[in-house]
Design a protein around this motif. Structure first.
Motif, PDB file in Angstrom:
ATOM      1  N   GLY A 182       0.821  -1.203   0.000  1.00 54.55           N
ATOM      2  CA  GLY A 182       0.000   0.000   0.000  1.00 54.55           C
ATOM      3  C   GLY A 182       0.856   1.254   0.000  1.00 54.55           C
ATOM      4  O   GLY A 182       0.350   2.376  -0.011  1.00 54.55           O
ATOM      5  N   GLN A 183       2.172   1.080  -0.003  1.00 54.60           N
ATOM      6  CA  GLN A 183       3.090   2.225   0.060  1.00 54.60           C
ATOM      7  C   GLN A 183       3.844   2.307  -1.262  1.00 54.60           C
ATOM      8  O   GLN A 183       4.879   1.667  -1.441  1.00 54.60           O
ATOM      9  N   HIS A 184       3.307   3.065  -2.207  1.00 58.13           N
ATOM     10  CA  HIS A 184       3.957   3.106  -3.522  1.00 58.13           C
ATOM     11  C   HIS A 184       5.108   4.093  -3.525  1.00 58.13           C
ATOM     12  O   HIS A 184       5.164   4.989  -2.672  1.00 58.13           O
ATOM     13  N   ALA A 185       6.032   3.924  -4.471  1.00 56.16           N
ATOM     14  CA  ALA A 185       7.120   4.898  -4.607  1.00 56.16           C
ATOM     15  C   ALA A 185       6.499   6.237  -4.993  1.00 56.16           C
ATOM     16  O   ALA A 185       5.436   6.275  -5.622  1.00 56.16           O
ATOM     17  N   SER A 186       7.154   7.333  -4.631  1.00 55.12           N
ATOM     18  CA  SER A 186       6.621   8.625  -5.081  1.00 55.12           C
ATOM     19  C   SER A 186       6.848   8.706  -6.590  1.00 55.12           C
ATOM     20  O   SER A 186       7.768   8.072  -7.120  1.00 55.12           O
ATOM     21  N   PRO A 187       6.041   9.504  -7.286  1.00 57.13           N
ATOM     22  CA  PRO A 187       6.248   9.627  -8.733  1.00 57.13           C
ATOM     23  C   PRO A 187       7.674  10.065  -9.050  1.00 57.13           C
ATOM     24  O   PRO A 187       8.268   9.593 -10.016  1.00 57.13           O
ATOM     25  N   GLN A 188       8.240  10.931  -8.208  1.00 55.50           N
ATOM     26  CA  GLN A 188       9.597  11.426  -8.467  1.00 55.50           C
ATOM     27  C   GLN A 188      10.636  10.318  -8.268  1.00 55.50           C
ATOM     28  O   GLN A 188      11.571  10.190  -9.060  1.00 55.50           O
ATOM     29  N   GLU A 189      10.458   9.543  -7.201  1.00 52.67           N
ATOM     30  CA  GLU A 189      11.396   8.428  -6.957  1.00 52.67           C
ATOM     31  C   GLU A 189      11.360   7.448  -8.132  1.00 52.67           C
ATOM     32  O   GLU A 189      12.391   6.995  -8.625  1.00 52.67           O
ATOM     33  N   ALA A 190      10.145   7.109  -8.535  1.00 54.16           N
ATOM     34  CA  ALA A 190      10.008   6.136  -9.615  1.00 54.16           C
ATOM     35  C   ALA A 190      10.555   6.712 -10.916  1.00 54.16           C
ATOM     36  O   ALA A 190      11.298   6.044 -11.635  1.00 54.16           O
ATOM     37  N   GLN A 191      10.212   7.962 -11.208  1.00 55.95           N
ATOM     38  CA  GLN A 191      10.694   8.599 -12.435  1.00 55.95           C
ATOM     39  C   GLN A 191      12.230   8.562 -12.485  1.00 55.95           C
ATOM     40  O   GLN A 191      12.815   8.230 -13.511  1.00 55.95           O
ATOM     41  N   ALA A 192      12.859   8.894 -11.360  1.00 55.92           N
ATOM     42  CA  ALA A 192      14.331   8.930 -11.333  1.00 55.92           C
ATOM     43  C   ALA A 192      14.893   7.540 -11.649  1.00 55.92           C
ATOM     44  O   ALA A 192      15.841   7.411 -12.434  1.00 55.92           O
ATOM     45  N   MET A 193      14.282   6.516 -11.087  1.00 57.59           N
ATOM     46  CA  MET A 193      14.807   5.164 -11.329  1.00 57.59           C
ATOM     47  C   MET A 193      14.535   4.725 -12.769  1.00 57.59           C
ATOM     48  O   MET A 193      15.383   4.096 -13.407  1.00 57.59           O
ATOM     49  N   HIS A 194      13.388   5.089 -13.286  1.00 58.84           N
ATOM     50  CA  HIS A 194      13.075   4.713 -14.675  1.00 58.84           C
ATOM     51  C   HIS A 194      14.055   5.387 -15.643  1.00 58.84           C
ATOM     52  O   HIS A 194      14.535   4.770 -16.596  1.00 58.84           O
ATOM     53  N   ALA A 195      14.354   6.652 -15.378  1.00 59.03           N
ATOM     54  CA  ALA A 195      15.304   7.366 -16.256  1.00 59.03           C
ATOM     55  C   ALA A 195      16.683   6.718 -16.159  1.00 59.03           C
ATOM     56  O   ALA A 195      17.399   6.574 -17.159  1.00 59.03           O
ATOM     57  N   PHE A 196      17.031   6.300 -14.954  1.00 58.26           N
ATOM     58  CA  PHE A 196      18.330   5.641 -14.738  1.00 58.26           C
ATOM     59  C   PHE A 196      18.385   4.316 -15.509  1.00 58.26           C
ATOM     60  O   PHE A 196      19.385   4.009 -16.180  1.00 58.26           O
TER      61      PHE A 196
END
Ligand code: PGA
Length: 266
Positions: A182-196
């Motif tokens: 129920g605790q999803h990554a923040s959009p910013q956290e996820a975005q950073a990892m996806h870009a990486f």
């Protein structure tokens, strides 16, 4: 222009009954009709592949399996091969899900073999990566994900990589701490990892890196889908719990479809 068509995949895990699936699949089939801007799929337990094929053929809801054996044929009790899965019209296969890795059921070597078998069977791999909570806390999230992505890339020779591109392989970033919590990554956290992750793939093939779909998984719901899918490098979602109810999965699919239509408006 976005080269990547959004992909929403339901991961049913160890859930389902013949009767319940029938209701769910027929509802989804009806609900998703006409939503043509996005790709949709459900990855069901092996024993329900036949049912998925029967109920979903001819619809815009694709289906897949949640794993595949590293063997083709032989004395391997309980294993299911890529050729067997392909016979049921599957498009996708989830590989290296953390629930498999955590149970220590699969090493990198085994996953690499399964990846190759999937490609040979004409199945599109959805290769899962993601760090555990302790790894994130220790500042190791990128390092862990990098190792997982590079393990996969290094296991593919040029021919296999070409095949993976042809089959539009998918990467799913699923932080382990976000799965089922129920605790999803923040959009910013996820975005950073996806870009990486995209950068890592670009080092091998810059053009494919622009094209490959990197989807997010971990507590995706109808409430957070909009903000997650709005991020530029989040190309879809791998949805567990929220994929088990027709209404919520449909809502997520509609959100994805609406966002795609908007992003393609001049
Ligand atoms: P969840 O599962 O949506 O229930 O967190 C996602 C997954 O494990 O693929």
């Amino acid at each position: 222009m976005n080269l990547r068509r959004t992909l929403i995949v339901g991961n049913w895990k160890l859930h389902g009954t013949l009767a319940g699936n029938q209701t769910l699949l027929l509802q989804l089939r009806a609900n998703l009709r006409g939503l043509d801007a996005v790709d949709f799929a459900v990855c069901v337990p092996y024993v329900y592949l036949f049912q998925a094929q029967q109920l979903l053929s001819g619809s815009n809801l694709l289906w897949g399996s949640q794993n595949v054996s590293q063997y083709d044929v032989g004395a391997y009790t309980s294993c299911i091969s890529a050729a067997m899965i392909a016979e049921f019209g599957c498009q996708f296969v989830i590989l290296a899900h953390s629930e498999r890795r955590m149970l220590r059921l699969e090493s990198h070597e085994v996953t690499a073999q399964r990846f190759l078998r999937a490609l040979e069977g004409g199945l599109t791999p959805i290769y899962c990566v993601g760090e555990a909570q302790a790894e994130r806390d220790a500042g190791l999230a990128e390092e862990v994900v990098k190792r997982q992505v590079l393990n996969m890339l290094h296991s593919l020779d040029d021919d296999a990589f070409a095949r993976a591109k042809q089959l539009n392989m998918v990467v799913a970033y699923e932080p382990v701490w976000a799965i089922g919590t129920g605790q999803h990554a923040s959009p910013q956290e996820a975005q950073a990892m996806h870009a990486f992750i995209r950068e890592l793939i670009a080092a091998r093939d810059p053009l494919f890196a622009k094209r490959i779909r990197i989807i997010y998984g971990g507590s995706i719901t109808a409430d957070n889908a909009q903000e997650m899918l709005s991020m530029p490098d989040i190309d879809g979602a791998l949805v567990g719990r929220s994929a088990l109810v027709a209404e919520t999965f449909t809502q997520i699919c509609r959100i994805a479809n609406d966002l795609s239509l908007k992003s393609h408006q001049p």
